[in-house]
Design an enzyme around this catalytic site. Structure first.
Site, PDB file in Angstrom:
ATOM      1  N   THR A   1       8.190 -19.612 -16.099  1.00  0.00           N
ATOM      2  CA  THR A   1       8.490 -18.631 -17.146  1.00  0.00           C
ATOM      3  C   THR A   1       8.000 -17.251 -16.726  1.00  0.00           C
ATOM      4  OG1 THR A   1       8.324 -20.343 -18.811  1.00  0.00           O
ATOM      5  CG2 THR A   1       8.086 -18.068 -19.577  1.00  0.00           C
TER       6      THR A   1
ATOM      7  N   CYS B   1     -20.340  -6.689   6.550  1.00  0.00           N
ATOM      8  CA  CYS B   1     -21.586  -6.983   5.850  1.00  0.00           C
ATOM      9  C   CYS B   1     -21.472  -6.902   4.338  1.00  0.00           C
ATOM     10  CB  CYS B   1     -22.686  -6.061   6.333  1.00  0.00           C
ATOM     11  SG  CYS B   1     -23.909  -6.954   7.277  1.00  0.00           S
TER      12      CYS B   1
ATOM     13  N   GLN C   1       0.816  -1.228   0.000  1.00  0.00           N
ATOM     14  CA  GLN C   1       0.000   0.000   0.000  1.00  0.00           C
ATOM     15  C   GLN C   1       0.845   1.273   0.000  1.00  0.00           C
ATOM     16  OE1 GLN C   1      -3.203   0.289  -0.465  1.00  0.00           O
ATOM     17  NE2 GLN C   1      -3.823  -1.846  -0.230  1.00  0.00           N
TER      18      GLN C   1
END
Lengths: 383, 125
Positions: free
Chosen positions: A234, A322, A176
């Site tokens: 890769t 929520c 961040q």
């Protein structure tokens, strides 16, 4: 409706210049960096240049950068790579990203010990606590640079110095903070550092782990001798080229970006305090990422605010459970000592380079009405 | 997570919001710690719910279920109102996301609490 995107801690749009830099590596310059022919050597040169650019951005040497698939892999590689004997002690904080916390829980299951340091009400780790948690078995200290939810910036310099004194490797998750705060792995005594591309206007699916020269870590993935034999597979050349371009743009634009972000952030925070009662700032006021405004509104619930905002074309995020699949309140806000019932009223705005004052004004125009509406139907509003 | 059109409608335009100044019964259900509380006030005449108002602290689903229970219960006898289940509320809203079925579907319980409160106050009648 044009979206006002205020969720840059989640992810960012790829910068046009980054996109341009990447494009040729999907088609005409598609070589495998391990191949010896011209196309392969071209890809290998691109890889080397990218490694230099990312190393420069954090004050590291080129061979200290290991490209990964992103922040989560970098965090896993740092912790699991050092704790390779499945024993030993790690010190971390209680507000780390799940990429660290869940990895620590895994390491505990296989025999390691972990100390989860508490934080103060602003989300700061006390470096003194780090020092007192050190035991003879301590193999690693991992404390994030800046928190993804509340933006609090940890005293990594001090923690790095303590780790160096005790000759214990110090890892920090800088996913961040990269591009938003000064980062210099040498000055800050950092031994390992996690980076992610998609938080800095680069593509998703690419990141890096800086590992100080001389520190031995075990790979998570076995195979070819890619990435100093620490990360087989890769190399994702287009992604890595894009990440490096994004990193150098972040350095180039550092001063103007941070000044712009801070101005908008303070405008948003002050505007909210001026127009709404019973609002609090989550996290430290000053030791804070320039783009993070995490606010707590009493008597209302986060998801309800988010849906109203979304209908107004504003994208934000919540510390409330929520809105996500999990129903537990944010472990970060709980660690700050905020009562669970208040945590539900938290909302996170994270600003980006392309946001404008006009957009923030619009948010400040519509948000008080949303709060008013939700408080009018809330039984918790002062009776 | 997607809400049905009906849930969105009841969330954005909740019906019968508020308090009843002199209620015959009041009930509250939920827990602010979990992020959802619904309060229901009722007026009762001749064993029928003549007026009902609600308030909710909570997510979109919690607000929508509060609004919906007022529409389902008004005009019903107390026995009919007591027979309204959480599933009835969710069905009337065109369904709720699975994660919300348990945590945010509190309105029926708040209504039972309000009716019980009324019945407790009117035992001798």
């Amino acid at each position: 409706m044009k979206q006002i995107y205020l969720d840059h801690a989640a992810t960012t749009a790829v910068d046009r210049e980054v996109m341009q830099a990447m494009t040729p590596y999907f088609t005409e310059r598609f070589g495998n960096a391990s191949s010896l022919h011209t196309l392969g050597r071209d890809a290998n040169q691109a890889l080397t240049r990218a490694r230099e650019e990312v190393a420069d951005a954090i004050g590291a040497n080129t061979e200290e950068i290991i490209f990964t698939s992103g922040g989560t892999e970098s965090d896993n590689l740092a912790l699991r790579g050092v704790l390779r004997e499945h024993k030993g002690h790690i010190i971390t904080s209680s507000i780390e990203h799940p990429a660290i916390l869940k990895t620590c829980q895994y390491l505990e299951r296989i025999g390691c010990d972990v100390t989860y340091l508490p934080v103060d009400a602003d989300g700061l780790v006390d470096p003194g606590d780090v020092e007192s948690a050190i035991t003879r078995e301590t193999r690693l200290i991992s404390v994030m640079h800046a928190n993804n939810e509340i933006g609090t910036i940890q005293p990594v310099n001090e923690i790095g110095a303590i780790a160096a004194d005790h000759e214990i490797p110090f890892h920090t998750d800088a996913v961040q903070s990269f591009g938003k705060t000064e980062l210099d792995v040498r000055k800050m005594n950092i031994d390992m550092l996690s980076l992610s591309s998609h938080k800095i206007y680069g593509p998703k699916g690419v990141g890096a782990l800086y590992v100080r020269e001389g520190l031995k870590i075990n790979p998570l993935m076995y195979g070819g001798s890619h990435e100093m034999s620490i990360r087989a597979g890769t190399e994702n050349i287009p992604g890595i080229v894009g990440f490096a371009k994004a990193a150098s743009l972040a350095c180039e634009r550092f001063k103007s970006d941070t000044a712009h972000l801070m101005k908008l952030r303070d405008m948003l925070i002050n505007g909210m305090f001026d127009s709404i009662d019973d609002v609090f700032l989550n996290g430290h006021q000053a030791k804070r990422l320039p783009n993070n405004a995490n606010l707590r509104f009493m008597f209302v619930e986060g998801e309800a605010m988010l849906i109203h905002l979304d209908l107004k074309g504003i994208a934000a995020s919540t510390g409330s459970a929520c809105s996500s699949a999990s129903l537990d309140p944010s472990h970060v806000l709980l660690a700050l000592g905020i009562p669970p019932e208040d945590i539900h009223g938290s909302i996170r705005f994270t600003l980006g380079r392309e946001n404008t004052e006009k957009e923030i004004k619009y948010v400040l125009e519509v948000f008080p009405t949303i709060i008013e509406k939700l408080r009018a139907i809330s039984p918790l509003t002062r009776r | 997570m997607e809400y049905s059109e009906k849930v969105m409608d009841h969330f954005l335009n909740p019906r019968n919001v508020g308090d009843i100044p002199d209620p015959d019964g009041t009930g509250e259900f939920g827990n602010p710690v979990c992020g959802d509380v619904t309060q229901v006030h009722i007026k009762v005449k001749d064993d029928k719910i003549t007026d009902i108002k609600f308030k909710t602290f909570g997510c979109g689903a919690a607000i929508a279920t509060g609004s919906m229970i007022t529409e389902l219960a008004v005009g019903k006898t107390l026995d009919e109102a007591l027979a309204i289940t959480r599933d009835d509320v969710a069905d009337a809203l065109g369904g709720l996301p699975p994660v919300k079925l348990h945590c945010s579907n509190l309105a029926a319980d708040a209504l039972y609490a309000a009716i019980q409160d009324y019945q407790a106050k009117n035992k001798d009648v």
